[in-house]
Motif scaffolding. Structure first.
Motif, short mmCIF file in Angstrom:
data_model
loop_
_atom_site.label_atom_id
_atom_site.label_comp_id
_atom_site.label_asym_id
_atom_site.label_seq_id
_atom_site.Cartn_x
_atom_site.Cartn_y
_atom_site.Cartn_z
N TRP A 1 38.21 46.26 78.36
CA TRP A 1 37.28 46.99 79.23
C TRP A 1 37.81 46.97 80.66
CZ3 TRP A 1 32.94 49.16 76.92
CH2 TRP A 1 32.66 48.72 75.62
N GLU B 1 34.66 48.63 86.90
CA GLU B 1 34.56 49.59 88.00
C GLU B 1 33.39 49.18 88.89
OE1 GLU B 1 34.22 53.55 86.52
OE2 GLU B 1 36.18 53.53 85.51
N LYS C 1 30.31 48.88 86.50
CA LYS C 1 30.32 49.54 85.19
C LYS C 1 31.49 48.99 84.38
CE LYS C 1 30.53 53.65 87.09
NZ LYS C 1 30.57 55.13 87.28
N ARG D 1 34.11 50.31 81.63
CA ARG D 1 34.67 51.47 80.93
C ARG D 1 35.59 50.99 79.82
NH1 ARG D 1 39.44 54.04 81.96
NH2 ARG D 1 39.55 53.12 84.04
N HIS D 2 35.36 51.53 78.62
CA HIS D 2 36.20 51.15 77.48
C HIS D 2 37.60 51.73 77.67
CE1 HIS D 2 37.28 51.09 73.04
NE2 HIS D 2 36.92 49.84 73.31
N CYS E 1 34.65 55.64 77.20
CA CYS E 1 33.18 55.62 77.30
C CYS E 1 32.74 54.40 78.12
CB CYS E 1 32.55 55.59 75.91
SG CYS E 1 33.07 54.21 74.88
N TYR E 2 31.46 54.42 78.54
CA TYR E 2 30.92 53.36 79.39
C TYR E 2 29.87 52.55 78.62
CZ TYR E 2 33.22 55.29 83.51
OH TYR E 2 34.16 55.72 84.42
N CYS F 1 28.20 52.76 73.67
CA CYS F 1 29.26 53.14 74.61
C CYS F 1 29.19 54.65 74.76
CB CYS F 1 30.63 52.69 74.09
SG CYS F 1 31.92 52.72 75.35
N LYS G 1 30.01 58.34 76.41
CA LYS G 1 31.02 59.13 77.11
C LYS G 1 30.40 60.03 78.18
CE LYS G 1 33.95 59.27 72.97
NZ LYS G 1 34.57 60.13 71.94
N LYS H 1 24.60 57.28 85.26
CA LYS H 1 25.09 56.14 86.02
C LYS H 1 24.07 55.01 86.07
CE LYS H 1 25.20 56.17 90.54
NZ LYS H 1 25.57 56.44 91.95
N SER I 1 24.21 52.74 83.24
CA SER I 1 25.53 52.18 82.96
C SER I 1 25.88 51.06 83.93
CB SER I 1 26.61 53.27 83.05
OG SER I 1 26.30 54.34 82.20
#
Length: 934
Positions: free
Chosen positions: A464, A467, A490, A492-493, A498-499, A519, A521, A525, A528
């Motif tokens: 991961w 962010e 956040k 992100r994968h 995806c988040y 997860c 895409k 926000k 997430s």
């Protein structure tokens, strides 16, 4: 020149003659209240009668005889409201949670309700003074009171119901109606069955109606003072009392906002008329404006906030409402978090919380998804638990050696850092892949799971990217690297982009009703964002490393957060209920609410049809007549030059505005609504009805007017007596019940009553051949309509269960009979505890901490069938006491109770117009004993 000067005429009578009084017909005496033509027109525009300059102070002119009459009416109201108030001696309708809230206040355990606290605090005060210790739980409708001063608690709404009667009388007198009219309104309100029923139990609507009536009375008094002379002591008193009453009505229920709107509309009209009056200077108009703003806006706000300050001061310890509040809020409830380390680095053991939904912690447990990848579940869990712990590791590729965080220099987590999260309890990594999640099965959402085994460092699907979204302004470093409680970030994968995401979607029973994690895409926000709540000491951190904790919120922060929670939850009450109704049906009294059924008696909320329908007819009549007068005015007729027309138009218009403000806003609501929401509007409708009577009988002699009013009162009392058994839960017969069903939608439980009154003597066991509604099937949002299923146990020779309760009101639904904020009391069992058949489980009163697996024996299903029986309003496990129940059976029964005997009953079984066939089919499934006898 002097000769042209005219000699002045001597005075009359001539000097020297005795004074002679002029004749009365030639020189009429000047009246003290004489008005010129212009003054008469001005008085008419304000609604005064001919020859009247103004009202007396406050608009009240009450004779001593009227006070005696009002005292008699008050005694009658006390008798009607207080009669057999101790019966029934078991929980009725929403006493289930309003009584429970009083217990929570006394125990000082925090709870959340959709209603403001004033009415609940008044009920609690009565309970506290009467010695209530808060131990009685008000758990279900029909539960017999034990060690609970329920009579004292019921006296609070009953007292408010009684006090509403004289307020209505004084209001109409202040509106310049006749004493006969005010008496008629008092009798109508006294014998209104719906108001009687609602005021005799631990409910909030009676205080709401009282403070609504009190606000109207104070505002009318202020308006009369304003017409006479503004800014006097009496003027300020009436205005300040109006503001305090506004604060009280909105502090009982948010429906009080409609009362504020009513007063607001009339106040704006007053200011508008003052603005057009050239005799009122701009400076004077400004004084009027600010006086009203302070008393009608500031004072209600301060009163409302004061009630919540008392609410917070009393509820100082942790309780069932904690889960709805933020972590900062919880710090004030006696269960604060200890200081935690501020720095997060590779090797830190952390807990991660979701920012937006307050669903809880990123969580996993040793249970797999039933579909999809079949890997270990990842959820959001609202309580602190060891299964919330994750270890931060550096992201790796195949055959890459992990970073030795115990001996090498500390590495902080920056924006863009690649990490893995390792679940400490199960030693598996946070994982995602191109597999659809079990609930949100859409292309842009991927399943999130825990994957791996001890010794396996993971693969690229475990990686991961951090962010950082923002940091705290007081901590500059929190915007650059991950800091506990300060940094919002956040995840992100790395492989799919995806988040990590969560939303207000619950997993089914196999996910223990915990919140779904996916997860996404196309992630929003707000859903997430995450933050680190706790971080244990890193091996490379010094002993004096900085620590952080939540900031303790002040009153304003707590107040605003609670308002948001109340608003969100109130708007979310959209589920169907078997006795809910829509506003269009209220004026016609199409249907009531079943409060309580037991021992061949019933309490059913239904209004007095005569009073109800007559009031509705008056509202319609006013609209028709007012429209007709507007058409005549358009054609040039000068009806509004008539003082009587102006007076009654002003009077009825004020009451009509109050009715509209308390009725029509409900059409905009999508939430669950019930007949009792109409009661404030009904109060205005009854007053409007009496105002119409005052106009219609204005040309009659007082004796004739009193006779007409007496006939109306007698009809109201007779109609009240016909339905009084439903208000008091008195014995009734099936025949009388059937005769009282004037409207086919009035669903009284007539089969509950005996054939004859003599059968009520010495009855201790319920008779057979009953048809009590015992369960509600359906009613899910978007599904089929709710169906009440009859209990067939006890019919056809089958003996009913010994401890059966005969209540027809369903339990477990929002608003009536259920606290939407309360959680079912469950066992507190540590995470991942596996219970074998030989290990007893005794701690059944605590809440479940995490997912639990039971290992039932092969005989458990058969025992379950024998030990489950249905009770009124719900289902419970019997056959053994709770302390003796085997753990494997207890686990099965808990889940069976939650779902209502299986998944099949949640599915739609047919079209909506086959309700009777569906009910019969479901009844066979719910009551197999009755089916076998048949």
């Amino acid at each position: 020149m002097a000769a042209n000067v005219r000699v002045r005429r001597p005075a009359t009578p001539p000097p020297g003659l005795p004074h002679v009084a002029p004749s009365s017909h030639k020189y009429p005496p000047i009246r003290q209240d004489h008005l010129s033509a212009d003054e008469r027109r001005e008085a008419a525009s304000k609604g005064y009668g001919p020859g009247r300059r103004s009202h007396s102070p406050g608009g009240l002119t009450i004779t001593s005889g009227e006070w005696k009459l009002l005292a008699v009416v008050l005694l009658i109201a006390i008798g009607v409201r207080m009669f057999r108030i101790s019966k029934p001696d078991s929980v009725v309708f929403d006493e289930v949670h309003f009584g429970k809230f009083a217990a929570r206040y006394i125990k000082t355990r925090y709870f959340v309700d959709v209603h403001p606290p004033l009415a609940k605090l008044l009920i609690t005060a009565a309970a506290f003074i009467s010695g209530f210790n808060g131990d009685f739980d008000f758990k279900e409708i029909g539960k017999v009171f034990e060690n609970a001063p329920y009579v004292a608690m019921r006296m609070v709404p009953a007292t408010f119901g009684v006090a509403t009667i004289p307020i209505a009388y004084l209001t109409l007198r202040a509106l310049d109606c006749r004493a006969t009219t005010a008496l008629l309104a008092s009798i109508f309100l006294t014998f209104e069955n719906g108001l009687v029923t609602q005021s005799r139990h631990i409910l909030l609507d009676s205080p709401l109606v009282f403070f609504t009536a009190l606000t109207v009375f104070f505002f009318v008094g202020f308006s009369n003072e304003d017409k006479k002379e503004p800014f006097t002591n009496q003027w300020w008193t009436w205005l300040a009392l109006t503001g305090l009453s506004l604060g009280a009505v909105v502090s009982c229920k948010w429906v009080g906002l409609f009362t504020i709107a009513t007063v607001g509309v009339c106040t704006v009209l007053q200011l508008w008329l003052l603005l057009g009056d050239l005799r009122v200077s701009p400076r004077m108009w400004t004084r009027h404006f600010f006086a009203r703003a302070v008393c009608l806006i500031l004072i209600p706000i301060l009163f409302y906030m004061t009630m919540f300050q008392l609410h917070f001061l009393i509820l100082g310890s942790s309780g069932e409402g904690d889960a709805f509040m933020s972590s900062e809020f919880r710090q004030t409830l006696g269960r604060g978090m200890e200081d935690t380390y501020a720095d997060v680095a590779l090797g830190s053991d952390i807990t991660i919380r979701h920012l937006n939904t307050q669903g809880g912690y990123l969580h996993s447990h040793a249970h797999n998804y039933p579909g999809g990848s079949g890997q270990q579940q990842i959820t959001l869990y609202p309580h602190r638990d060891d299964n919330n712990l994750w270890r931060v590791l550096n992201a790796t590729v195949d055959n890459y050696e992990q970073y030795d965080y115990e001996h090498k220099p500390i590495v902080y987590i920056d924006h863009g850092s690649h990490i893995k999260l390792r679940h400490l309890v199960t030693d598996r990594g946070l994982h995602s892949h191109e597999v659809r999640p079990p609930i949100s099965d859409v292309d842009f959402q991927n399943e999130v799971s825990a994957y791996g085994m001890p010794g396996f460092i993971g693969d690229i699907n475990d990686d991961w990217v951090v962010e950082i979204e923002k940091g705290d302004s007081s901590d500059k470093e929190s915007g650059k690297r991950l800091r506990t409680l300060r940094t919002h970030f956040k995840l992100r994968h790395l492989n799919t982009g995806c988040y990590l995401f969560s939303h207000n979607v619950k997993l089914p029973e196999w996910g223990f009703d915990q919140q779904e994690v996916t997860c996404n895409k196309n992630a929003v926000k707000d859903n997430s964002l995450w933050y680190v709540e706790t971080a244990t000491k890193h091996p490379q951190l010094s002993a004096d490393a900085p620590k952080v904790n939540y900031k303790i919120p002040g009153f304003l922060s707590k107040f605003w957060e609670l308002q948001q929670v109340m608003w969100t939850t109130n708007a979310g009450l959209t589920d169907r209920h078997v006795y809910d109704s829509r506003p269009l049906t209220w004026p016609s009294l199409r249907r009531g609410i079943n409060f309580w059924v037991k021992d061949h008696r019933q309490i059913y909320l239904i209004g007095n049809p005569f009073v109800w329908w007559l009031s509705t007819a008056s509202v319609i009549t006013y609209m028709i007549v007012r429209g007709f007068l507007l058409l005549r005015a358009k054609r040039g007729y000068r009806d509004f030059d008539n003082t009587k027309v102006v007076k009654y138009d002003s009077l009825c218009g004020f009451l009509f505005v109050g009715y509209c403000m308390h009725y029509f806003p409900f059409f905009l609501m999508g939430r669950q609504l019930f007949l009792h929401h109409y009661f404030p509007a009904l109060y205005f409708a009854i007053l409007l009805n009496c105002a119409v009577f005052d106009l219609a009988t204005s040309t009659l002699r007082p004796k004739i007017r009193l006779q007409v009013a007496a006939v109306l009162m007698i009809i109201a009392v007779i109609t009240y007596s016909k339905f009084s058994s439903l208000a008091y839960g008195n014995p009734w017969t099936k025949q009388k019940c059937s005769n009282a069903q004037w409207v086919k939608t009035w669903d009284f439980a007539c089969n509950e009553f005996f054939e004859d009154y003599s059968q009520y003597s010495g009855v201790t066991v319920p008779t057979l051949n009953r048809s009590t509604p015992m369960a509600t099937i359906g009613g899910e949002p978007g599904g089929r309509a709710a169906i009440v299923v009859e209990d067939k146990l006890g019919q056809d020779g089958v003996v009913p269960p010994e401890n059966e309760q005969n209540t027809a009101v369903p339990i477990g639904v929002p608003e009536p009979g259920r606290d939407v904020f309360a959680k079912d009391e469950q066992k507190e069992i540590k995470s991942q505890m596996r219970v074998s058949q030989d290990v007893p489980v005794n701690n059944v009163d605590k809440k479940e901490i995490s997912a639990v697996t039971f290992e039932p024996t092969s005989a458990a299903p058969e025992e379950k069938k024998e030990e489950v029986k249905l009770q009124a309003g719900g289902m419970s496990a019997t056959g053994e006491s709770e302390g003796q129940a085997r753990p494997e059976v207890t686990g099965i029964l808990e889940k069976e109770i939650e779902v209502g005997l299986g998944e099949d009953h949640r599915k739609s079984h047919g079209p909506l117009d086959h309700e009777e066939a569906i009910a019969d089919q479901v009844a066979h499934e719910l009551y197999p004993e009755a089916r076998d006898v048949e």
